[in-house]
Design an enzyme around this catalytic site. Sequence first.
Site, PDB file in Angstrom:
ATOM      1  N   ASN A 150     -11.569  -0.949  -5.089  1.00 46.29           N
ATOM      2  CA  ASN A 150     -11.506  -0.212  -6.601  1.00 46.29           C
ATOM      3  C   ASN A 150     -11.263  -1.479  -7.293  1.00 46.29           C
ATOM      4  OD1 ASN A 150      -8.898  -0.165  -5.586  1.00 46.29           O
ATOM      5  ND2 ASN A 150      -8.571   1.401  -7.021  1.00 46.29           N
ATOM      6  N   GLY A 226      -4.429   1.112  -0.038  1.00 46.79           N
ATOM      7  CA  GLY A 226      -5.630   1.907   0.304  1.00 46.79           C
ATOM      8  C   GLY A 226      -5.194   3.251   0.524  1.00 46.79           C
ATOM      9  N   THR A 228      -3.968   7.034   2.039  1.00 44.07           N
ATOM     10  CA  THR A 228      -2.749   7.426   2.762  1.00 44.07           C
ATOM     11  C   THR A 228      -2.858   7.668   4.070  1.00 44.07           C
ATOM     12  OG1 THR A 228      -1.972   8.645   0.750  1.00 44.07           O
ATOM     13  CG2 THR A 228      -1.184   9.520   2.761  1.00 44.07           C
ATOM     14  N   THR A 230      -5.221   6.103   6.099  1.00 39.65           N
ATOM     15  CA  THR A 230      -5.117   4.570   6.600  1.00 39.65           C
ATOM     16  C   THR A 230      -3.829   4.199   6.590  1.00 39.65           C
ATOM     17  OG1 THR A 230      -7.138   4.473   5.425  1.00 39.65           O
ATOM     18  CG2 THR A 230      -6.329   2.555   6.549  1.00 39.65           C
ATOM     19  N   GLU A 248       0.982   0.826  -0.387  1.00 42.24           N
ATOM     20  CA  GLU A 248       0.599   1.278  -1.780  1.00 42.24           C
ATOM     21  C   GLU A 248      -0.658   2.392  -1.357  1.00 42.24           C
ATOM     22  OE1 GLU A 248       2.539   0.989  -4.360  1.00 42.24           O
ATOM     23  OE2 GLU A 248       3.476  -0.745  -3.559  1.00 42.24           O
ATOM     24  N   CYS A 282      -6.021   3.841  -8.710  1.00 39.59           N
ATOM     25  CA  CYS A 282      -5.164   4.860  -8.374  1.00 39.59           C
ATOM     26  C   CYS A 282      -4.154   5.181  -9.292  1.00 39.59           C
ATOM     27  CB  CYS A 282      -4.269   3.966  -7.085  1.00 39.59           C
ATOM     28  SG  CYS A 282      -3.739   2.259  -7.789  1.00 39.59           S
ATOM     29  N   GLU A 461       5.822  -3.137  -4.797  1.00 40.24           N
ATOM     30  CA  GLU A 461       5.332  -4.378  -5.320  1.00 40.24           C
ATOM     31  C   GLU A 461       5.697  -5.077  -6.818  1.00 40.24           C
ATOM     32  OE1 GLU A 461       1.054  -3.722  -4.899  1.00 40.24           O
ATOM     33  OE2 GLU A 461       1.218  -4.596  -2.767  1.00 40.24           O
TER      34      GLU A 461
END
Length: 480
Positions: A150, A226, A228, A230, A248, A282, A461
Amino acid sequence: MKVIKNYVNGQLVSPVFDKYIENIDPSRGKVYSMIPDSTAEDVELAVEAAEKAFPVWSSWSKEKRSDVMLKVAQLIEQRLDIFAEAESLDNGKPLSLAKSVDIPRAVSNFKFFATAILHFASESHYMESEGFNYTTRKPIGIVGCISPWNLPLYLFTWKIAPALAAGNCVIAKPSEITPMTAFMLSEICIEAGMPAGVLNILHGLGHKVGDAMTRHRKIKAISFTGGTKTGEMISSIAAPMFKKLSLELGGKNPNIIFADCDFDDALSTTMRSSFANQGQICLCGSRIFIERPIYEKFKAAFVEKTKNSLVSYPTDPKAKLGAVVSESHMQKILAYVQLAKEEGGTILTGGERVLLEGEYKDGYYLKPTIIEGLSYNCRVNQEEIFGPVVTITPFDTEEEALMMANSTQYGLAATVWTTNLKKAHRVADNLQSGIVWINSWLVRDLRTPFGGVKASGVGREGGFEALRFFTETKNVFVKS
Ligand code: NDP
């Protein structure tokens, strides 16, 4: 047709099995480049290169590492227009957005962490009559960074810059759907004089090369952004090996708009937080809760503005929304619109594909969509759609707004709109969310912790949090 290469041991190379997959331009729905279909064998080569490079890179002074990273930032900045064009073509986003947000932020990520490392200090703890402790933070070794489509270069560099600054060697995989700017970054790293093997970029499919990275025992940490599902898969593989993990993941972010808000500001910011990047951020707010006294007024103004938001090809300077990233993603979003109807929702505007003309006739364009009349706990209000689709719901009390806002499995970001200071703090405090914006959205200070709670992720992060993640901590006690 452009053929993308992997970046391994300082060189641009073909994948070991010389297999490629198609890369599609979503604005035209056409293949426009080929990318390596990398496998575990490519990961092995990258790990060997990183292993050789690590003793050198980690022993360089912080200043020397910082210089190389600042050079990378400078080279991206010099080619901002070319990078922005490539990002917009690869992802479908308006060129104006890539120019003003994506690429400038990639430059900032490198600059920020290249300089943050110079100020990264560790603690000492003095124990009066007994002695003192000092803490060291050393690079982990080889780390893996996996990023989504994205905000391609923006999120890719958000991970690799702190990893490199902290002295690690990195194996990184951009999304197979948007590989182009990561490839261009490899060319820049060579030009900037980054030593061979310090950064290795592998292209290809998540379930092949991403999976092989996650499983490799010599890759000691995985930083992943990416979906949830994955993230769940990655942690099930990495956790038993005790890898460090930063995840994340998805979101279903609430906007809570109180009647005492600055109406115009709330409205124009809600337009952005709903539809920027075609709703594929996101942090976009997709569930909008509006206090009943202003519900009808807000709804009318919001629908009106949304109807006037131009959906067009990415290089159209007037485009507010471009193409969504892929045909399958477009179909997924449309399936949720259908589900909303089945769940009793009313489509106030949008809800369908936009068909452009000429060379863009096969592109993946969607009208920005507003839905009302859904219960807070239906699937459309609980599952991540990740497109230009939002729901609006009235509320009567603060408690009700909070209950609905906190009702999903996610907890990434939220916005609160009110001019009542006490209420703003109280609501922010009670939201189950890693990030809250009061009377604003997407204002980012790179020093602040970034990440979500519940199914939106693990770890933070940003700023020194990222440098702490990419280092191992040791405490040493000295008796006095
Ligand atoms: P995915 O989870 O599908 O993919 C993310 C990355 O992981 C891609 O590079 C993908 O490769 C790779 N991958 C896929 N499967 C595996 C696997 N088994 N092992 C290792 N790697 C794998 O997410 P999307 O790319 O669809 O991105 C959208 C999602 O990202 C949304 O849920 C969004 O909320 C979330 N996101 C979260 C952010 C946050 O900060 N919390 C920020 C931005 C997005 P491939 O491309 O080949 O599938």
